[in-house]
Design a protein around this motif. Structure first.
Motif, PDB file in Angstrom:
ATOM      1  N   ASP A 299      13.759  -5.635  10.021  1.00 36.72           N
ATOM      2  CA  ASP A 299      15.077  -5.648   8.981  1.00 36.72           C
ATOM      3  C   ASP A 299      13.926  -5.507   7.737  1.00 36.72           C
ATOM      4  N   GLU A 300      12.206  -5.243   7.738  1.00 39.00           N
ATOM      5  CA  GLU A 300      12.019  -5.286   6.727  1.00 39.00           C
ATOM      6  C   GLU A 300      12.441  -3.704   5.881  1.00 39.00           C
ATOM      7  N   PHE A 301      12.865  -2.498   7.286  1.00 37.31           N
ATOM      8  CA  PHE A 301      13.221  -1.220   6.419  1.00 37.31           C
ATOM      9  C   PHE A 301      14.261  -0.912   5.172  1.00 37.31           C
ATOM     10  N   LEU A 302      14.964  -2.418   5.673  1.00 38.34           N
ATOM     11  CA  LEU A 302      16.189  -2.130   4.411  1.00 38.34           C
ATOM     12  C   LEU A 302      15.142  -2.353   2.658  1.00 38.34           C
ATOM     13  N   PHE A 303      14.079  -2.674   2.804  1.00 38.61           N
ATOM     14  CA  PHE A 303      14.101  -3.288   1.576  1.00 38.61           C
ATOM     15  C   PHE A 303      12.006  -3.253   1.708  1.00 38.61           C
ATOM     16  N   SER A 304      12.446  -2.559  -0.131  1.00 42.97           N
ATOM     17  CA  SER A 304      10.295  -2.404  -0.285  1.00 42.97           C
ATOM     18  C   SER A 304       9.871  -2.832  -1.545  1.00 42.97           C
ATOM     19  N   SER A 305       8.912  -3.106  -1.821  1.00 40.93           N
ATOM     20  CA  SER A 305       8.246  -3.194  -2.983  1.00 40.93           C
ATOM     21  C   SER A 305       7.143  -2.219  -3.575  1.00 40.93           C
ATOM     22  N   LYS A 306       7.331  -1.380  -2.998  1.00 41.49           N
ATOM     23  CA  LYS A 306       6.916  -0.093  -3.438  1.00 41.49           C
ATOM     24  C   LYS A 306       6.285   0.836  -5.021  1.00 41.49           C
TER      25      LYS A 306
END
Length: 229
Positions: free
Chosen positions: A61-68
């Motif tokens: 599910d990490e594909f939905l989120f980014s902190s880049k």
């Protein structure tokens, strides 16, 4: 006369039907997805218009989120005085097939995001801090008209797909903007780098004729871009 009227009427019907289908026949953005998500498998050897999908069971599910783009890069890392933190499909595989991507751009005082073009996307941006001169140059259709405004924190701008544009920090402090695109891979063509840093180089006589300058000027400009940006 009756036959002619029927021919005209039939032509009108065809035009109306084509106009009704225009959104289907002509797409200005990426194709619509055919599933809920398609996390890009960047290691896949399959060649498609985009990227092959990872199996849903392997996507997590990490594909939905980014902190880049929560933090920016070093604004003094290149002569432009700006740093682009990209968040396209190569950096965020979860946007594969979704037709969206983002960038964060940080500017030193006097820094610029040089004149460039996104061939596959319209750009919408918001200035988060500082003040940026945003310039957009139209095509021959508008007489190459130059549109510009100083955009300040909290204000937004839009750049139509394929038009040359730039941003320049006119403030005395660092500036930051975040932009979004209606493509997972908007592409970028930096105008100075394209002209003077292509590989292999554009022949000097071509640029001499096109730019109406001496060969020495062209060679000088080429020397400035041999290492890219």
């Amino acid at each position: 006369m009756e036959h002619s009227f029927k021919t005209i009427a039939a032509g009108v019907v065809i035009v109306v039907l084509l106009l009704q289908q225009a959104p289907v026949l002509i797409r200005a953005t990426d194709a619509d997805p055919l599933q809920d998500f398609c996390v890009a498998d960047l290691d896949s050897k399959v060649t498609v218009n985009g990227h092959a999908c990872k199996p849903a069971s392997a996507a997590g599910d990490e594909f939905l989120f980014s902190s880049k783009i929560a933090t920016g890069g070093d604004v003094n890392a290149n002569p432009n005085g700006s740093n682009v933190t990209e968040l396209d499909v190569a950096e965020w595989p979860g946007v594969n097939t979704l037709g969206v991507s983002m960038n964060r751009v940080d500017f030193a005082p006097g820094g610029t995001n040089p004149p460039h073009i996104h061939p596959r996307a319209t750009e919408v941006g918001i200035v988060l801090r500082g003040e940026l001169l945003v310039g957009i140059i139209g095509t021959l259709d508008t007489g190459n008209r130059y549109y510009s405004k100083v955009v300040r924190a909290g204000e937004t701008f839009v750049i139509p797909r394929g038009l040359m544009h730039f941003q320049f920090n006119v403030g005395k402090t660092e500036a930051t903007m975040v932009v979004s695109f209606n493509s997972q891979n908007p592409g970028i063509v930096f105008v100075p780098l394209t002209l003077f840093g292509s590989n292999p180089p554009i022949p000097t006589p071509v640029l001499v004729k096109a730019l109406r300058v001496d060969a020495g000027v062209v060679e000088l400009l080429k020397s400035k871009f041999t290492g890219g940006y």
